[in-house]
Design a protein around this motif. Structure first.
Motif, PDB file in Angstrom:
ATOM      1  N   PHE B  18     -10.470   4.078   8.906  1.00 31.17           N
ATOM      2  CA  PHE B  18      -9.772   2.847   8.536  1.00 31.17           C
ATOM      3  C   PHE B  18      -8.256   3.049   8.546  1.00 31.17           C
ATOM      4  O   PHE B  18      -7.729   3.928   7.863  1.00 31.17           O
ATOM      5  CB  PHE B  18     -10.244   2.405   7.152  1.00 31.17           C
ATOM      6  CG  PHE B  18      -9.535   1.198   6.633  1.00 31.17           C
ATOM      7  CD1 PHE B  18      -9.787  -0.056   7.175  1.00 31.17           C
ATOM      8  CD2 PHE B  18      -8.598   1.317   5.612  1.00 31.17           C
ATOM      9  CE1 PHE B  18      -9.130  -1.164   6.708  1.00 31.17           C
ATOM     10  CE2 PHE B  18      -7.932   0.195   5.137  1.00 31.17           C
ATOM     11  CZ  PHE B  18      -8.195  -1.046   5.685  1.00 31.17           C
ATOM     12  N   ALA B  20      -5.090   2.018   7.277  1.00 32.78           N
ATOM     13  CA  ALA B  20      -4.472   1.214   6.217  1.00 32.78           C
ATOM     14  C   ALA B  20      -3.046   0.843   6.612  1.00 32.78           C
ATOM     15  O   ALA B  20      -2.568  -0.252   6.314  1.00 32.78           O
ATOM     16  CB  ALA B  20      -4.472   1.985   4.904  1.00 32.78           C
ATOM     17  N   PRO B  39      -0.922 -10.073   2.443  1.00 33.42           N
ATOM     18  CA  PRO B  39      -2.118 -10.299   1.616  1.00 33.42           C
ATOM     19  C   PRO B  39      -2.624  -9.012   0.962  1.00 33.42           C
ATOM     20  O   PRO B  39      -2.214  -7.913   1.341  1.00 33.42           O
ATOM     21  CB  PRO B  39      -3.138 -10.846   2.604  1.00 33.42           C
ATOM     22  CG  PRO B  39      -2.608 -10.542   3.957  1.00 33.42           C
ATOM     23  CD  PRO B  39      -1.140 -10.382   3.849  1.00 33.42           C
ATOM     24  N   ALA B  42      -3.169  -5.344   2.614  1.00 34.89           N
ATOM     25  CA  ALA B  42      -2.408  -5.303   3.868  1.00 34.89           C
ATOM     26  C   ALA B  42      -1.885  -3.907   4.172  1.00 34.89           C
ATOM     27  O   ALA B  42      -1.527  -3.605   5.306  1.00 34.89           O
ATOM     28  CB  ALA B  42      -1.252  -6.295   3.802  1.00 34.89           C
ATOM     29  N   THR B  46       0.145   1.442   0.291  1.00 34.94           N
ATOM     30  CA  THR B  46      -0.080   2.660   1.059  1.00 34.94           C
ATOM     31  C   THR B  46       1.207   3.058   1.780  1.00 34.94           C
ATOM     32  O   THR B  46       1.579   4.239   1.809  1.00 34.94           O
ATOM     33  CB  THR B  46      -1.219   2.444   2.076  1.00 34.94           C
ATOM     34  OG1 THR B  46      -2.371   1.976   1.375  1.00 34.94           O
ATOM     35  CG2 THR B  46      -1.551   3.728   2.810  1.00 34.94           C
ATOM     36  N   GLN B  87       2.320   0.402  -8.513  1.00 30.45           N
ATOM     37  CA  GLN B  87       1.743  -0.929  -8.742  1.00 30.45           C
ATOM     38  C   GLN B  87       0.930  -0.937 -10.030  1.00 30.45           C
ATOM     39  O   GLN B  87       1.070  -1.822 -10.870  1.00 30.45           O
ATOM     40  CB  GLN B  87       0.853  -1.305  -7.549  1.00 30.45           C
ATOM     41  CG  GLN B  87       0.168  -2.651  -7.723  1.00 30.45           C
ATOM     42  CD  GLN B  87      -0.603  -3.042  -6.470  1.00 30.45           C
ATOM     43  OE1 GLN B  87      -0.606  -2.338  -5.461  1.00 30.45           O
ATOM     44  NE2 GLN B  87      -1.264  -4.174  -6.535  1.00 30.45           N
TER      45      GLN B  87
HETATM   46  N1  ATP Z   1      -6.847   6.450  -1.232  1.00 26.64           N
HETATM   47  C1  ATP Z   1      -7.472   5.539  -0.466  1.00 26.64           C
HETATM   48  N2  ATP Z   1      -8.670   5.821   0.095  1.00 26.64           N
HETATM   49  C2  ATP Z   1      -9.312   4.914   0.873  1.00 26.64           C
HETATM   50  N3  ATP Z   1      -8.829   3.703   1.136  1.00 26.64           N
HETATM   51  C3  ATP Z   1      -7.652   3.361   0.614  1.00 26.64           C
HETATM   52  C4  ATP Z   1      -6.910   4.255  -0.215  1.00 26.64           C
HETATM   53  N4  ATP Z   1      -5.760   3.659  -0.593  1.00 26.64           N
HETATM   54  C5  ATP Z   1      -5.794   2.437  -0.036  1.00 26.64           C
HETATM   55  N5  ATP Z   1      -6.912   2.258   0.698  1.00 26.64           N
HETATM   56  C6  ATP Z   1      -7.257   1.069   1.449  1.00 26.64           C
HETATM   57  O1  ATP Z   1      -6.164   0.719   2.239  1.00 26.64           O
HETATM   58  C7  ATP Z   1      -6.003  -0.701   2.281  1.00 26.64           C
HETATM   59  C8  ATP Z   1      -4.597  -1.055   1.899  1.00 26.64           C
HETATM   60  O2  ATP Z   1      -4.416  -0.816   0.501  1.00 26.64           O
HETATM   61  P1  ATP Z   1      -3.030  -1.051  -0.201  1.00 26.64           P
HETATM   62  O3  ATP Z   1      -3.167  -0.656  -1.595  1.00 26.64           O
HETATM   63  O4  ATP Z   1      -1.972  -0.419   0.598  1.00 26.64           O
HETATM   64  O5  ATP Z   1      -2.898  -2.637  -0.103  1.00 26.64           O
HETATM   65  P2  ATP Z   1      -1.758  -3.551  -0.644  1.00 26.64           P
HETATM   66  O6  ATP Z   1      -1.154  -4.225   0.528  1.00 26.64           O
HETATM   67  O7  ATP Z   1      -0.857  -2.828  -1.548  1.00 26.64           O
HETATM   68  O8  ATP Z   1      -2.619  -4.621  -1.452  1.00 26.64           O
HETATM   69  P3  ATP Z   1      -2.332  -5.339  -2.865  1.00 26.64           P
HETATM   70  O9  ATP Z   1      -1.425  -6.472  -2.568  1.00 26.64           O
HETATM   71  O10 ATP Z   1      -3.654  -5.823  -3.288  1.00 26.64           O
HETATM   72  O11 ATP Z   1      -1.748  -4.338  -3.784  1.00 26.64           O
HETATM   73  C9  ATP Z   1      -7.049  -1.275   1.347  1.00 26.64           C
HETATM   74  O12 ATP Z   1      -8.132  -1.778   2.130  1.00 26.64           O
HETATM   75  C10 ATP Z   1      -7.509  -0.099   0.542  1.00 26.64           C
HETATM   76  O13 ATP Z   1      -8.851  -0.203   0.215  1.00 26.64           O
END
Ligand code: ATP
Ligand code: MG
Lengths: 325, 257
Positions: B18, B20, B39, B42, B46, B87
C-alpha cells in the motif's frame, strides 16, 4: 542484648547494600523505563571484580592482585559498567519485555561462566581468602561489623544524594520523558538511544558497587550469590517501595529484606519438617506473590513517584502523581 | 524557488503493497504558512512522519535548508530547526505539564549526567530562563492553570495545545503542525491563529495539516492538497477555492471566504 544488636547491625548492613542495588535499578526502571531482568549480572560483576582485584594472590583462579581496597571496589564498579555497556550496545534497542528477556539471559550466562570458567573465577568454589579492608586494625568481631555498616551507610547516602540531584535536574527530566514517550522525546531533539545507554550503564555501576560491598562483607563470592532469585528480590524491593521514588526504593529494600529474613526464620521454626527442605522454594513463591499482588493492587508502590517540577537548587515543588497504573 | 526551506523530491512511503505516500515532490517557501489538506487517509500524516524522520521514505529524498536530511534521525532534524507536532497528542503522561514544556529547549547544560550532578549556577540560571519562557508559552496557550497537573490528566484539547507549546519551546525554523485546531474550542483557535501569524511575521515557517477549511482558506497560503498519497493540487488559497478537483473531491461546495 548484644546478640540482638549485632544481628541488627548485620541485617541493616545487608539491607543497605541491597538498597544501593535497588537505587541502581530505580535509575534504570523507575526513571528511564529500562526493564533490566539481569540485575544480578551487574551485582556479580561488581562482587567478583572487587574480590579478584583486591584479594591476595592465590592458586586456582585469576586475580589476587591485592589492590588497595578503594581501587578494587572502583574496579568492580568498572567491571559492572563495562559489562553493562556491552550488553546495552547489543540490547538497548530492544524494548520492554524483549529487553527483560535479553538481560535475564545475560545474567544466566554470567552465572554459568562464573561456575564453569574455573581457572578464572574459581568455579563453584568461588573467590575465597579475601582479606577485608582494615581487618588488621578492627579485627573480625562486632567492632568491624559496626564500622563496616557505617561505611556502607556513607556510601548509601552518597548514592542517594547523587540520584536525588539527578532526579530533579534537567537530565532527570530527560530520562522521564524517554520513559514516557521515546518518540515524542526524539521529535523534540533528544537522543533516546544515547541517554538510555547512559542510564543503563550508570544504574549498573551502582548495582556493581552494591555487589562489591556485598562481596567485601562476606569476604567471599560464588556462583550461589549470582542466582536469578537475587534479581527477583531486588525487583520486589523496587515494586513494593515504589518505582521512580528514591526513598520508596530504599524503604522497599528494608521491607522486603525484612520479610525475606523473617519468612526464612518463621519457616524454619514453625513449618513441618518435610516442608523445611523447601524453604528456599517457598520463599521464591512468596516473593513472586508479593510482586504480582503489588502489581495488581498498588502498582505505583507504597511510596508512589512524585510529580517532580525540576528545580535544581530551589525549594522544589512536589506533588504526588495520583492514581497511575 | 530560491527561498525554499523544505524540498521533497519524489518522496514515497509504502506499507507493504500500500502506497500511503506516492511520489510526492513539493517545495515549502521559507516564511510561508502552507496548508496541507486532503481527505482522511490521504497520506498527510505519513508525509509528516517522513519529513520529520520518524518514518524512512521508501523512495525519494527530503532536503531541509539545502541539505539532504533523508538519513538523519528525528532528533538530528529537530536540531537543524525542523519541529513537528503529532496528530494524536503524545504527552509525557507522568510528568507535569510544565515539565513537558521545559524539556523541549535544545542544549540544556543540565541535560548531561555530570552537568546534572555537579553543575550549579549555570544550570540554575538556565533553568530559570527556561521556566520563565515556559510560563509565557503556557500563559498564552491557556495552560498555565494546569502547569502542575500530570500531562496524562489534562483534556484532549489541552493535550493538543501542549503539543504546540512543546514544539514552540524548541524554537524550530520550520514547524509542522498536524491538525493543531482539532478539538480546540473556536475562541482559542482564533488566538492560536493569531499566534501562528505573529510567529510567522517573526520569521517562522509553518506547514499545517488541517481539515477546517475555513482555517485553511483564511490563513494558509499556499495550499497543497493530497489524495490517495499524491499531490492533486498546489496553488494559492484563492485558486484552491475555485479549483474544480478540490470542490468536487474534498470541499464539497464552494466556500464564501
Ligand atoms: N504505520 C502504518 N502501517 C500501515 N498503514 C499505515 C501506517 N500509517 C498510516 N497507514 C495508512 O496510510 C494511509 C494514510 O494515513 P495517514 O495517517 O497519513 O492519513 P492522513 O491523511 O493523515 O489522514 P487523517 O486526515 O485521517 O489524519 C492510511 O490508509 C493508513 O491506514
Ligand atoms: Mg493525519
Amino acid at each position: 542484648m548484644i546478640g540482638i544488636i549485632s544481628y541488627l547491625v548485620f541485617f541493616t548492613t545487608v539491607a543497605s547494600i541491597l538498597g544501593i542495588a535497588v537505587l541502581g535499578l530505580n535509575l534504570q526502571w523507575g526513571n528511564t523505563g529500562l526493564f533490566n531482568g539481569g540485575v544480578v549480572a551487574s551485582f556479580g560483576a561488581g562482587a567478583y571484580g572487587t574480590l579478584m582485584l583486591g584479594g591476595p594472590a592465590q592458586d586456582g583462579h585469576l586475580g589476587g592482585f591485592g589492590l588497595f581496597y578503594p581501587l578494587a571496589l572502583l574496579g568492580g564498579m568498572l567491571a559492572a559498567g563495562v559489562l553493562a555497556w556491552i550488553v546495552g550496545k547489543l540490547t538497548l534497542r530492544l524494548r520492554h519485555d524483549y529487553l527483560a528477556i535479553a538481560t535475564f539471559g545475560v545474567a544466566v550466562a554470567f552465572e554459568n561462566v562464573m561456575r564453569n570458567a574455573t581457572s578464572i573465577t574459581g568455579g563453584a568454589q568461588g573467590i575465597r581468602g579475601f582479606e577485608r579492608p582494615l581487618r588488621d586494625v578492627l579485627g573480625d568481631g562486632f567492632t568491624y561489623n559496626a564500622v563496616f555498616l557505617a561505611g556502607v551507610l556513607v556510601v548509601l547516602l552518597l548514592v542517594y544524594v547523587f540520584l536525588e540531584r539527578l532526579t530533579v535536574s534537567p537530565f532527570g527530566r530527560l530520562l522521564r520523558a524517554i520513559r514516557e514517550d521515546e518518540t515524542a522525546a526524539r521529535s523534540l531533539g533528544k537522543s533516546p538511544d544515547r541517554i538510555r545507554l547512559i542510564s543503563f550503564v550508570t544504574g549498573s555501576v551502582i548495582i556493581g558497587l552494591a555487589g562489591g560491598l556485598y562481596g567485601t562483607f562476606y569476604a567471599f563470592v560464588s556462583p550461589q550469590d549470582v542466582l536469578p532469585i537475587l534479581t527477583f528480590q531486588i525487583w520486589a524491593m523496587l515494586i513494593v517501595g515504589g518505582a521512580g521514588n528514591t526513598r520508596g526504593a530504599l524503604a522497599g529494600a528494608f521491607l522486603i529484606w525484612g520479610a525475606w529474613t523473617f519468612s526464612g526464620w518463621a519457616l524454619s521454626r514453625f513449618a513441618p519438617v518435610e516442608a523445611q527442605l523447601y524453604t528456599g522454594s517457598i520463599q521464591f513463591v512468596l516473593i513472586g506473590m508479593v510482586i504480582v499482588g503489588m502489581l495488581l493492587w498498588r502498582p505505583q508502590g507504597l511510596f508512589p513517584e512524585r510529580l517532580i517540577v525540576s528545580q535544581p537548587g530551589r525549594n522544589r515543588e512536589k506533588t504526588q502523581v495520583e492514581g497511575f497504573t | 524557488m530560491d527561498n525554499a526551506i523544505l524540498t521533497l523530491n519524489g518522496v514515497s512511503r509504502s506499507f507493504g503493497d500500500f502506497k500511503a505516500v506516492d511520489d510526492v515532490s513539493l517545495t515549502i517557501r521559507e516564511g510561508s504558512i502552507t496548508g496541507l489538506i486532503g481527505p482522511n487517509g490521504a497520506g498527510k500524516s505519513t508525509l509528516f512522519n517522513v519529513i520529520a524522520g520518524e518514518l524512512s521514505p521508501t523512495g525519494g529524498s527530503v532536503d531541509f535548508l539545502g541539505t539532504n536530511v533523508s538519513r538523519l534521525t528525528p532528533d538530528e532534524r529537530f536540531a537543524l530547526g525542523l519541529g513537528r507536532t503529532f496528530q494524536i497528542p503524545r504527552p509525557f503522561g507522568r510528568m507535569s505539564v510544565l515539565e513537558n514544556v521545559m524539556l523541549a529547549p535544545m542544549d540544556q547544560a543540565g541535560e548531561t549526567l555530570l552537568g546534572a550532578v555537579l553543575g550549579k549556577g549555570r544550570i540554575r540560571d538556565q533553568e530559570e530562563a527556561i521556566r520563565k519562557r515556559a510560563f509565557e508559552v503556557l500563559d498564552f496557550l491557556t495552560l498555565r492553570h494546569v502547569a502542575d497537573q500530570p500531562a496524562a490528566k489534562i483534556s484532549g484539547g489541552q493535550m493538543k495545545l501542549l503539543e504546540l507549546a512543546r514544539v514552540l519551546m524548541g524554537d524550530p525554523r520550520l514547524i509542522l503542525l498536524d491538525e493543531p485546531a482539532a478539538g480546540v474550542n473556536p475562541a482559542l483557535t482564533e488566538i492560536l491563529i493569531e499566534k501562528i501569524e505573529e510567529l510567522n511575521r517573526n520569521g517562522k515557517t509553518f506547514l499545517i495539516i488541517e481539515h477546517d477549511m475555513d482555517f485553511v482558506m483564511r490563513h494558509c497560503d499556499p495550499v497543497i492538497a493530497m489524495a490517495e498519497g499524491q499531490v492533486v493540487f498546489e496553488g494559492t488559497s484563492v485558486e484552491a477555492q475555485s479549483n474544480p478537483i478540490l470542490l468536487d473531491a474534498y470541499l464539497g461546495a464552494p466556500l464564501d471566504a
